[in-house]
Design an enzyme around this catalytic site. Structure first.
Site, PDB file in Angstrom:
ATOM      1  N   TYR A   1      -4.518  21.425  82.939  1.00 59.63           N
ATOM      2  CA  TYR A   1      -4.754  21.635  84.374  1.00 59.63           C
ATOM      3  C   TYR A   1      -5.670  20.535  84.909  1.00 59.63           C
ATOM      4  O   TYR A   1      -5.405  19.936  85.965  1.00 59.63           O
ATOM      5  CB  TYR A   1      -5.384  23.011  84.571  1.00 59.63           C
ATOM      6  CG  TYR A   1      -5.897  23.297  85.962  1.00 59.63           C
ATOM      7  CD1 TYR A   1      -5.022  23.610  87.002  1.00 59.63           C
ATOM      8  CD2 TYR A   1      -7.271  23.278  86.233  1.00 59.63           C
ATOM      9  CE1 TYR A   1      -5.505  23.883  88.281  1.00 59.63           C
ATOM     10  CE2 TYR A   1      -7.755  23.556  87.491  1.00 59.63           C
ATOM     11  CZ  TYR A   1      -6.860  23.860  88.517  1.00 59.63           C
ATOM     12  OH  TYR A   1      -7.341  24.120  89.777  1.00 59.63           O
TER      13      TYR A   1
ATOM     14  N   THR B   1      -9.675  34.397  91.897  1.00 61.43           N
ATOM     15  CA  THR B   1      -8.334  34.367  92.465  1.00 61.43           C
ATOM     16  C   THR B   1      -7.334  34.839  91.411  1.00 61.43           C
ATOM     17  O   THR B   1      -7.683  35.067  90.252  1.00 61.43           O
ATOM     18  CB  THR B   1      -7.959  32.941  92.904  1.00 61.43           C
ATOM     19  OG1 THR B   1      -7.867  32.100  91.732  1.00 61.43           O
ATOM     20  CG2 THR B   1      -8.991  32.361  93.860  1.00 61.43           C
TER      21      THR B   1
ATOM     22  N   LYS C   1      -4.828  17.679  87.760  1.00 60.49           N
ATOM     23  CA  LYS C   1      -5.700  17.511  88.919  1.00 60.49           C
ATOM     24  C   LYS C   1      -6.288  16.099  88.969  1.00 60.49           C
ATOM     25  O   LYS C   1      -6.490  15.538  90.060  1.00 60.49           O
ATOM     26  CB  LYS C   1      -6.818  18.549  88.894  1.00 60.49           C
ATOM     27  CG  LYS C   1      -6.365  19.960  89.265  1.00 60.49           C
ATOM     28  CD  LYS C   1      -5.898  20.024  90.714  1.00 60.49           C
ATOM     29  CE  LYS C   1      -5.634  21.437  91.162  1.00 60.49           C
ATOM     30  NZ  LYS C   1      -5.159  21.499  92.582  1.00 60.49           N
TER      31      LYS C   1
END
Length: 292
Positions: free
Chosen positions: A162, A197, A166
């Site tokens: 990830y 989230t 990014k």
């Protein structure tokens, strides 16, 4: 002229809070997401604040490059675009492929917003002064910096991959800022700093997402993750809202907005022109703006 904004992954979490902030600032907001029911609830919530312009929802699976192209066509057909917030992001505990057969972390976190932005540049130029806001992450600090292929050598560890995706997108953001300098289209990055989230709740408790060395320290690593993702999405959205609307950024480009909604120094690896060039080559190969 009516000012318009598009927020990807805007039906919940940080994306929805960003959309609410942009609507409050007077923009006509379009939220993009996969689920029509969640989209309807998001639009209802935005419109309940009595914005100057009604919000709308567009359905798109941003893991599919063909779906990104269709979405871009629908948005471009509406005319000039003032703000594009590439908020979409995903982290997976186990390796997955996208519908295009591309490793999903790289596809969703970089290729999807890369392609959408490139396709919407004419609309953003027409809407100038306009802004592109790409949501980044502190996870770039743990990223492998090898972009000769979509997948780096070594095992799959979701948090690190990830961060690598990014990092690719942050390098692209800074390169694009230089490319568009003087066009009236500002390109900025926003680091939300983390929040509770669906993404963080679903993956940040699984030790498989980090390398074996960090798994030996998992109790400490997990507590760090818990602290960094415990805040509300409304607070995490402030950096994106600031980047998209604040007057102090008028005419500025290539700026990274940190979690405190203030400009910060970009992560050094993202400023390396060799990284940007490798990311550009890989992106153009995997997600050509003009499909074959």
């Amino acid at each position: 002229m009516k000012q318009t904004a598009v927020v990807t992954a805007g039906t919940a979490g940080i994306g929805l809070e960003t959309a609410l902030g942009l609507a409050e600032a007077g923009l006509a907001v379009t939220v993009v997401g996969r689920n029509a029911e969640r989209g309807a609830r998001a639009v209802e919530r935005i419109n309940a604040t009595a914005p100057a312009h009604s919000a709308r929802f567009l359905a798109a699976d941003l893991a599919s490059l063909d779906a990104v192209r269709v979405l871009a066509g629908r948005i471009a057909a509406d005319g000039p675009l003032t703000v594009l917030v590439n908020n979409v992001g995903a982290m997976f505990a186990d390796r997955q492929d996208s519908i295009d057969g591309i490793e999903a972390t790289f596809a969703v976190n970089h290729l999807s917003p890369y392609l959408l932005t490139e396709l919407l540049l004419p609309a953003l130029r027409a809407g100038a002064p306009s802004r592109i806001v790409n949501v980044t992450s502190g996870a770039v600090a743990v990223a492998k910096r090898d972009f000769d292929a979509v997948e780096p050598p070594g095992g799959y560890y979701g948090f690190h991959w990830y961060g690598r995706a990014k990092l690719a997108h942050l390098a692209h953001t800074l390169e694009l800022a230089g490319r568009l300098d003087g066009t009236g289209v500002s390109v900025l990055a926003a680091d939300p700093g983390g929040a509770a989230t669906d993404m963080t709740n679903g993956t940040m408790t699984d030790p498989k997402i980090v390398s074996p060395g960090l798994r030996l320290l998992w109790p400490l690593v997990r507590r760090k993750f818990e602290r960094s993702t415990s805040g509300p999405a409304s607070l995490a959205a402030k950096s994106s809202i600031f980047a998209a609307t604040d007057g102090s950024l008028a005419g500025r480009t290539g700026v990274v907005i940190g979690p405190r909604a203030q400009p910060v120094v970009p992560f050094r690896a993202a400023t390396d022109p060799r990284t940007a060039e490798a990311v550009r080559r890989l992106s153009e190969h995997l997600a050509p703006v003009a499909p074959a």
